[in-house]
Motif scaffolding. Structure first.
Motif, short mmCIF file in Angstrom:
data_model
loop_
_atom_site.label_atom_id
_atom_site.label_comp_id
_atom_site.label_asym_id
_atom_site.label_seq_id
_atom_site.Cartn_x
_atom_site.Cartn_y
_atom_site.Cartn_z
N LEU A 22 -5.00 2.09 8.86
CA LEU A 22 -5.10 3.37 9.55
C LEU A 22 -3.95 3.57 10.52
CD1 LEU A 22 -8.91 3.63 10.44
CD2 LEU A 22 -7.61 5.18 8.98
N TYR A 23 -3.61 2.50 11.25
CA TYR A 23 -2.69 2.68 12.37
C TYR A 23 -1.24 2.37 12.03
CZ TYR A 23 -6.01 4.13 15.86
OH TYR A 23 -6.92 4.86 16.56
N ALA B 10 -5.24 -5.66 18.50
CA ALA B 10 -5.10 -4.23 18.23
C ALA B 10 -3.63 -3.84 18.19
CB ALA B 10 -5.85 -3.42 19.29
N PHE C 46 -11.51 -8.59 14.93
CA PHE C 46 -12.26 -7.58 15.68
C PHE C 46 -13.74 -7.88 15.47
CE2 PHE C 46 -8.28 -5.29 14.43
CZ PHE C 46 -7.71 -5.33 15.70
N PHE D 101 -12.07 3.88 15.45
CA PHE D 101 -11.65 2.51 15.10
C PHE D 101 -10.72 1.97 16.18
CE2 PHE D 101 -13.22 3.33 10.84
CZ PHE D 101 -13.72 2.08 10.51
N GLY D 102 -9.82 2.82 16.65
CA GLY D 102 -8.91 2.41 17.71
C GLY D 102 -9.68 2.01 18.96
N VAL E 274 -8.00 -1.36 10.08
CA VAL E 274 -7.23 -1.03 11.29
C VAL E 274 -5.72 -0.96 11.03
CG1 VAL E 274 -6.70 -1.73 13.65
CG2 VAL E 274 -9.05 -1.88 12.81
N ALA F 68 -12.71 0.89 19.14
CA ALA F 68 -13.42 -0.37 18.91
C ALA F 68 -12.48 -1.57 18.96
CB ALA F 68 -14.15 -0.32 17.57
N THR F 69 -11.24 -1.38 18.49
CA THR F 69 -10.31 -2.52 18.55
C THR F 69 -10.00 -2.87 20.00
OG1 THR F 69 -8.28 -1.18 18.52
CG2 THR F 69 -9.16 -1.87 16.38
N ARG G 34 -2.07 4.51 24.78
CA ARG G 34 -2.32 5.91 24.45
C ARG G 34 -3.79 6.13 24.08
NH1 ARG G 34 0.43 8.05 19.37
NH2 ARG G 34 2.19 6.91 20.24
N VAL G 35 -4.32 5.21 23.29
CA VAL G 35 -5.72 5.35 22.86
C VAL G 35 -6.66 5.29 24.07
CG1 VAL G 35 -7.55 4.16 21.59
CG2 VAL G 35 -5.34 4.52 20.52
N SER H 168 -16.63 -6.76 16.40
CA SER H 168 -17.73 -5.82 16.15
C SER H 168 -17.60 -5.12 14.80
CB SER H 168 -17.80 -4.78 17.28
OG SER H 168 -16.67 -3.95 17.23
N MET H 169 -16.59 -5.49 14.02
CA MET H 169 -16.40 -4.81 12.72
C MET H 169 -16.56 -5.81 11.58
SD MET H 169 -12.89 -2.82 13.46
CE MET H 169 -12.57 -2.17 15.08
N GLN I 169 -10.40 7.78 12.90
CA GLN I 169 -9.39 6.78 13.19
C GLN I 169 -9.42 6.41 14.66
OE1 GLN I 169 -5.43 7.97 12.16
NE2 GLN I 169 -4.49 6.18 13.08
N LEU I 170 -9.63 7.43 15.51
CA LEU I 170 -9.68 7.19 16.94
C LEU I 170 -10.81 6.23 17.29
CD1 LEU I 170 -8.38 8.01 19.62
CD2 LEU I 170 -10.02 9.89 19.77
N VAL J 157 -2.06 -0.54 16.75
CA VAL J 157 -2.79 0.44 17.56
C VAL J 157 -2.05 0.64 18.89
CG1 VAL J 157 -4.98 0.98 18.69
CG2 VAL J 157 -4.96 -0.36 16.57
N PRO J 158 -1.66 1.88 19.20
CA PRO J 158 -0.99 2.13 20.48
C PRO J 158 -2.05 2.11 21.59
CG PRO J 158 -1.18 4.17 19.24
CD PRO J 158 -1.81 3.10 18.40
N HIS K 236 2.83 -2.72 19.28
CA HIS K 236 2.44 -1.83 18.18
C HIS K 236 3.64 -1.11 17.58
CE1 HIS K 236 2.34 1.27 21.40
NE2 HIS K 236 2.70 2.07 20.42
#
Ligand code: ATP
Ligand code: MG
Lengths: 244, 322
Positions: free
Chosen positions: A105-106, B201, A91, B189-190, A102, B192-193, B210-211, A93-94, B186-187, B206-207, A74
């Protein structure tokens, strides 16, 4: 000019099997590189080592002059590396829009700070879907897609991270001629906007029309690297492909 | 879909909580307070479990340990330096939240069933520690005399069990609001990934470690909060009751039966299974509780693998587009 990506003597083993054996590779900013090689030659493994999905045992990877060694995948994505997976990993489930949300956002969000409003995010997701021709399926789930559409989603998600270097791992397998042209045009457009691209592909016509330079892997070793016209005539490359 | 923003949702949930409180106060039967307390406690536990287990897909078999840590923090404070229960709840949240973070660091590199087994091991280790720790009662257990009433400033006295009921109701409201807020953020979504595909992810930025640590911490903290008032509720706390199998089993079964993808699932599951168990305790015996849970879980895994919420959504979808 310093290279955007500098891969220095990378090796990777799986148990006793040597998948990558001392690979060197440089990619200049703005370049379009084609990476080819027979099945199992280590192309995807190289991508995984560059992007941090796998950790190489030897050698190092530098991006914009900074070593990436030890960084998680990441973190490399945040630095500006993005890749599509050869076997799509959506993903599940989305829906498609949320799949693209994703990386926004990230990665994009964290890079720019909270600049984007919820509406901006939505329209950017739709833009990305439109780019790969999936806008009509925005609210559908990945399981409703064909394998080919999943490849497109995979590519859109990588582009969504707004990378400096995009690695497309066989994004065109199974596509029709017109679809291949669409993806090629898309990659060209991205390249014109300044994104450096590594394209891994078995479809030679696509590779040849896209690449400014071609690198060839055979059994974990780089056997050729240079102008596409020269590389495809290289005896060692010809032997590798004919011997297959 | 009716879209309700987080602020509105919080207000509605608090309002529902207030109505439940007013209604209970109006009925004012001690037994009902006792029975509903248990159900509310399960709502908190199930919601907490679901934050890690449902949203992120990491099955935690050690819920009882986090619950017990909250309960035993309260016993410890009761002997060491008594403070009001709301403060104990904060302490329970801290202790179990930190334990969740620690457990995350130790075990999150393990995938699937290995993670689940590691959490089970954690529960066993902690129970052994508590059994051998005399200050909090050791294997004999600890008595905590529950006062009859709570005196508020201004000379108002309220029934103590009503007070405990009120606290657990507030925690349930808080837990549900937190879960739903996370879902939309946002969390969420994280999370769920991570449930869907950790490799993808990471590649999307996505870290994941950490998540996941955030998830184990929040989940643990809520379990600790659920456990903190428990010694006052039960009056006599033994390791075997705080670490009871029913907590581990119920906090898994309730979200699974209700549905793990949203905050409604654990709520529905906890109310349904919690009430069924209360009913069985009164009419048959408390020994059949786990049997009921087990049978329902097996039944649902076969009939409705996505829980009641999943079943309803499926029906709605079919109904809308015949
Ligand atoms: N995780 C793994 N564990 C063990 N062996 C692996 C793993 N990943 C790849 N390999 C092996 O490493 C070799 C190189 O695989 P890789 O996927 O990199 O090839 P490739 O060049 O991408 O092939 P293709 O064109 O078929 O995609 C193959 O022999 C493969 O079986
Ligand atoms: Mg490959």
């Amino acid at each position: 000019m310093t290279a955007l990506l500098h891969v220095d003597n990378i090796s990777k083993r799986f148990g006793g099997f040597v998948a990558l054996d001392g690979i060197d590779l440089e990619v200049q900013p703005g370049e379009r590189l084609g990476l080819i090689g027979p099945n199992g030659s280590g192309k995807s493994t190289l991508v995984n080592c560059i992007c941090g999905t796998l950790q190489n045992e030897n050698g190092s990877v530098q991006f914009e002059g900074q070593p990436l060694d030890g960084l998680a995948a990441h973190q490399r994505t945040h630095r500006g590396l993005a890749r599509s997976f050869q076997l799509p990993r959506p993903f599940h489930s989305m829906n498609l829009v949320d799949n693209l949300r994703v990386p926004l956002l990230y990665t994009v969000h964290s890079r720019l700070g909270p600049l984007r409003s919820a509406g901006d995010l939505d329209s950017r997701c739709l833009e990305l879907l439109e780019m790969v021709g999936l806008a009509a399926k925005a609210k559908q789930m990945p399981r409703d897609l064909t394998q080919v559409e999943m490849r497109k989603l995979e590519l859109a998600r990588a582009v969504g991270a707004e990378p400096k270097l995009l690695i497309a791992d066989e994004s065109m397998a199974g596509l029709s001629h017109s679809e291949i042209d669409d993806i090629l045009k898309l990659l060209m457009r991205l390249n014109e906007r300044g994104i450096t691209i590594i394209m891994i592909e078995h479809i030679m016509s696509a590779v040849m029309s896209f690449s400014q330079r071609l690198a060839v892997l055979v059994s974990g070793k780089k056997v050729a690297d240079g102008k596409p016209e020269d590389v495809v005539r290289d005896p060692e490359v010809v032997r590798a492909y004919l011997g297959q | 879909m009716i879209v309700v923003n987080t602020g509105k949702f919080s207000l509605i949930t608090i309002a529902v909580g207030a109505v439940v409180m007013a209604f209970s106060h109006w009925v004012n039967v001690d037994y009902l307070y006792f029975a509903s307390y248990t159900i509310l406690q399960f709502i908190v536990l199930a919601t907490a479990w679901n934050i890690l287990g449902g949203y992120c897909g990491y099955v935690n078999f050690g819920s009882a340990a986090f619950f017990a840590m909250g309960a035993y923090s309260s016993v410890f404070m009761h002997k060491f330096f008594p403070v009001p229960i709301p403060v104990l709840i904060v302490i329970g949240a801290l202790v179990s939240g930190i334990a969740g973070l620690g457990m995350g660091y130790l075990t999150l590199r393990l995938r699937g069933s290995f993670f689940a087994i590691a959490t089970l091991a954690l529960a066993v280790v902690l129970q052994t520690l508590v059994v051998n720790w005399d200050f909090v009662g050791g294997s004999r257990g600890a008595y905590i005399i529950r006062p009859e009433t709570l005196e508020l400033p201004g000379g108002i006295e309220i029934n103590y069990i009503e007070y405990l009921f009120f606290l657990m109701l507030s925690l349930a409201v808080f837990a549900i609001i937190t879960a739903r807020t996370i879902e939309r953020s946002q969390l969420g979504f994280g999370f769920a990934t991570i449930r869907d595909d950790e490799m993808a992810a990471e590649a999307s930025g996505v870290p994941t470690l950490r998540v996941k640590l955030i998830a184990t911490t929040i989940s643990g903290a809520f379990m600790g909060m659920a456990g903190a008032p428990f010694p006052y509720y039960i009056g006599y706390l033994q390791p075997s009751s705080a670490f009871g199998l029913e907590y581990a089993v119920n906090s898994i079964a309730m979200p699974m039966i209700g549905g793990t993808t949203s905050w409604i699932g654990p709520l529905v599951g906890a109310i349904l299974l919690g009430s069924a168990q209360q009913y069985a305790t009164v009419t048959i015996s408390s020994a059949v509780n786990l049997l009921i849970v087990g049978l329902m879980l097996v039944g649902f895994v076969i009939i409705a693998p996505n829980g009641i919420v999943g079943l309803v959504q499926e029906r709605l979808r079919k109904w809308r587009q015949p």
